[in-house]
Motif scaffolding. Structure first.
Motif, PDB file in Angstrom:
ATOM      1  N   LYS A   1       0.813  -1.224   0.000  1.00  0.00           N
ATOM      2  CA  LYS A   1       0.000   0.000   0.000  1.00  0.00           C
ATOM      3  C   LYS A   1       0.847   1.275   0.000  1.00  0.00           C
ATOM      4  N   GLU A   2       1.899   1.315   0.804  1.00  0.00           N
ATOM      5  CA  GLU A   2       2.738   2.518   0.879  1.00  0.00           C
ATOM      6  C   GLU A   2       3.350   2.848  -0.476  1.00  0.00           C
ATOM      7  N   LYS A   3       3.807   1.805  -1.162  1.00  0.00           N
ATOM      8  CA  LYS A   3       4.426   2.015  -2.474  1.00  0.00           C
ATOM      9  C   LYS A   3       3.372   2.410  -3.507  1.00  0.00           C
ATOM     10  N   GLN A   4       2.206   1.800  -3.452  1.00  0.00           N
ATOM     11  CA  GLN A   4       1.114   2.165  -4.363  1.00  0.00           C
ATOM     12  C   GLN A   4       0.784   3.646  -4.216  1.00  0.00           C
ATOM     13  N   ASP A   5       0.584   4.067  -2.969  1.00  0.00           N
ATOM     14  CA  ASP A   5       0.206   5.455  -2.702  1.00  0.00           C
ATOM     15  C   ASP A   5       1.263   6.436  -3.204  1.00  0.00           C
ATOM     16  N   ALA A   6       2.543   6.111  -2.953  1.00  0.00           N
ATOM     17  CA  ALA A   6       3.622   7.015  -3.360  1.00  0.00           C
ATOM     18  C   ALA A   6       3.714   7.125  -4.876  1.00  0.00           C
ATOM     19  N   ILE A   7       3.599   6.004  -5.568  1.00  0.00           N
ATOM     20  CA  ILE A   7       3.687   6.019  -7.034  1.00  0.00           C
ATOM     21  C   ILE A   7       2.483   6.728  -7.643  1.00  0.00           C
TER      22      ILE A   7
ATOM     23  N   PHE B   1       2.395  10.613  -7.480  1.00  0.00           N
ATOM     24  CA  PHE B   1       3.440  11.314  -8.225  1.00  0.00           C
ATOM     25  C   PHE B   1       3.238  11.078  -9.716  1.00  0.00           C
ATOM     26  N   ASP B   2       3.233  12.122 -10.522  1.00  0.00           N
ATOM     27  CA  ASP B   2       3.038  11.980 -11.962  1.00  0.00           C
ATOM     28  C   ASP B   2       4.381  11.706 -12.641  1.00  0.00           C
TER      29      ASP B   2
ATOM     30  N   GLN C   1      16.945  11.728  -9.496  1.00  0.00           N
ATOM     31  CA  GLN C   1      16.701  12.945  -8.723  1.00  0.00           C
ATOM     32  C   GLN C   1      15.238  13.385  -8.746  1.00  0.00           C
ATOM     33  N   LYS C   2      14.591  13.246  -9.898  1.00  0.00           N
ATOM     34  CA  LYS C   2      13.248  13.802 -10.068  1.00  0.00           C
ATOM     35  C   LYS C   2      12.114  12.802  -9.874  1.00  0.00           C
ATOM     36  N   ILE C   3      12.424  11.506  -9.933  1.00  0.00           N
ATOM     37  CA  ILE C   3      11.361  10.501  -9.805  1.00  0.00           C
ATOM     38  C   ILE C   3      11.637   9.521  -8.668  1.00  0.00           C
ATOM     39  N   PHE C   4      12.728   8.776  -8.779  1.00  0.00           N
ATOM     40  CA  PHE C   4      12.980   7.701  -7.816  1.00  0.00           C
ATOM     41  C   PHE C   4      13.188   8.222  -6.395  1.00  0.00           C
ATOM     42  N   ASP C   5      14.029   9.252  -6.234  1.00  0.00           N
ATOM     43  CA  ASP C   5      14.300   9.766  -4.887  1.00  0.00           C
ATOM     44  C   ASP C   5      13.042  10.330  -4.211  1.00  0.00           C
ATOM     45  N   PRO C   6      12.250  11.183  -4.886  1.00  0.00           N
ATOM     46  CA  PRO C   6      11.031  11.687  -4.234  1.00  0.00           C
ATOM     47  C   PRO C   6      10.035  10.575  -3.859  1.00  0.00           C
ATOM     48  N   ILE C   7       9.897   9.573  -4.718  1.00  0.00           N
ATOM     49  CA  ILE C   7       8.984   8.470  -4.409  1.00  0.00           C
ATOM     50  C   ILE C   7       9.520   7.670  -3.225  1.00  0.00           C
ATOM     51  N   ALA C   8      10.823   7.412  -3.206  1.00  0.00           N
ATOM     52  CA  ALA C   8      11.429   6.676  -2.087  1.00  0.00           C
ATOM     53  C   ALA C   8      11.259   7.437  -0.774  1.00  0.00           C
ATOM     54  N   GLU C   9      11.427   8.750  -0.809  1.00  0.00           N
ATOM     55  CA  GLU C   9      11.250   9.570   0.396  1.00  0.00           C
ATOM     56  C   GLU C   9       9.804   9.509   0.891  1.00  0.00           C
TER      57      GLU C   9
ATOM     58  N   ILE D   1       7.670   7.050   0.442  1.00  0.00           N
ATOM     59  CA  ILE D   1       7.457   5.713   1.019  1.00  0.00           C
ATOM     60  C   ILE D   1       8.070   5.643   2.414  1.00  0.00           C
ATOM     61  N   GLN D   2       9.291   6.147   2.549  1.00  0.00           N
ATOM     62  CA  GLN D   2       9.969   6.115   3.842  1.00  0.00           C
ATOM     63  C   GLN D   2       9.193   6.904   4.896  1.00  0.00           C
ATOM     64  N   LYS D   3       8.720   8.088   4.543  1.00  0.00           N
ATOM     65  CA  LYS D   3       7.946   8.899   5.490  1.00  0.00           C
ATOM     66  C   LYS D   3       6.660   8.196   5.893  1.00  0.00           C
ATOM     67  N   SER D   4       6.009   7.548   4.944  1.00  0.00           N
ATOM     68  CA  SER D   4       4.771   6.823   5.226  1.00  0.00           C
ATOM     69  C   SER D   4       5.013   5.684   6.211  1.00  0.00           C
ATOM     70  N   ILE D   5       6.071   4.935   5.988  1.00  0.00           N
ATOM     71  CA  ILE D   5       6.390   3.818   6.888  1.00  0.00           C
ATOM     72  C   ILE D   5       6.785   4.332   8.267  1.00  0.00           C
ATOM     73  N   GLU D   6       7.601   5.371   8.323  1.00  0.00           N
ATOM     74  CA  GLU D   6       8.003   5.950   9.610  1.00  0.00           C
ATOM     75  C   GLU D   6       6.785   6.441  10.384  1.00  0.00           C
ATOM     76  N   GLU D   7       5.852   7.068   9.688  1.00  0.00           N
ATOM     77  CA  GLU D   7       4.637   7.575  10.339  1.00  0.00           C
ATOM     78  C   GLU D   7       3.815   6.428  10.915  1.00  0.00           C
ATOM     79  N   LYS D   8       3.688   5.346  10.162  1.00  0.00           N
ATOM     80  CA  LYS D   8       2.943   4.189  10.663  1.00  0.00           C
ATOM     81  C   LYS D   8       3.615   3.585  11.881  1.00  0.00           C
TER      82      LYS D   8
END
Length: 157
Positions: free
Chosen positions: A18-24, A27-28, A91-99, A101-108
Motif C-alpha cells: 500500500k505505501e508504495k502504491q500510494d507514493a507512485i 506522483f506523476d 533525482q526527479k522521480i525515484f528519490d522523491p517516491i522513495a522519500e 514511502i519512507q515517510k509513510s512507513i516511519e509515520e505508521k
C-alpha cells in the motif's frame, strides 16, 4: 505513454504494498519522465521506452542499478547520455517516491509505538518475540543470584 502501457502499469501497481502504491500514484512520474525525454531530444518511441524502463524499476521488475544500461540498450542512447538521463530520473522521480514511502512507513511505525530497531531485531531474530523483552546484562544477574544465595545462607544459620 500509450494507454495500453498505462493500463498494464496500473494493474501491476495494485500488486505492490500500500505505501508504495500510494507514493507512485501520488506522483506523476509519467509526465516527469516525458519531460526528461524531451529535454534529451528523444522521439516519441524513445520516450515511451524510457517510461517503460522507469516503470519497470518502480514496480521492482528491473534492477535500479542497471537502469542506465537499460536506457542505453532499450532507448538507444549513448552511454554518457543514458547516465545523464538516469541521474536526472533518480533525482526527479525515484528519490522523491522513495522519500514518500519512507515517510509513510516511519509515520505508521510512530503511530504504533514501534521503532525501526525493534522491527529490525525481530526480523533478524527469525521471529523471536524475546527481542522485545528488556534485557538485563549478565553481571547484574550474577550479582542478584549471589545476593540470593547469601541471603539463604544467612537465614539458615
Amino acid at each position: 505513454m500509450n494507454e495500453k502501457l498505462k493500463q498494464t502499469i496500473k494493474e501491476e501497481i495494485i500488486k505492490l504494498p500500500k505505501e508504495k502504491q500510494d507514493a507512485i500514484n501520488a506522483f506523476d512520474w509519467g509526465k516527469v519522465s516525458e519531460e526528461i525525454g524531451k529535454k534529451y531530444l528523444l522521439n516519441e518511441n524513445e520516450i515511451n521506452d524510457l517510461q517503460v524502463e522507469t516503470g519497470l524499476v518502480l514496480l521492482g521488475l528491473a534492477d535500479a542499478d542497471e537502469y542506465a544500461l537499460n536506457i542505453e540498450n532499450e532507448v538507444g542512447t549513448s552511454k554518457d547520455e543514458a547516465e545523464k538521463i538516469a541521474k536526472e530520473v533518480n533525482q526527479k522521480i525515484f528519490d522523491p517516491i522513495a522519500e514518500t514511502i519512507q515517510k509513510s512507513i516511519e509515520e505508521k511505525l510512530k503511530n504504533k509505538g514501534l521503532n525501526w530497531k525493534q522491527t529490525l531485531d525481530f526480523i533478524l531474530s527469525g521471529g523471536d518475540y524475546s527481542v522485545f523483552m528488556k534485557k538485563e546484562n549478565d553481571s547484574d544477574n550474577i550479582f542478584k543470584i549471589h545476593k540470593r544465595v547469601n541471603t539463604l545462607d544467612n537465614s539458615s544459620k
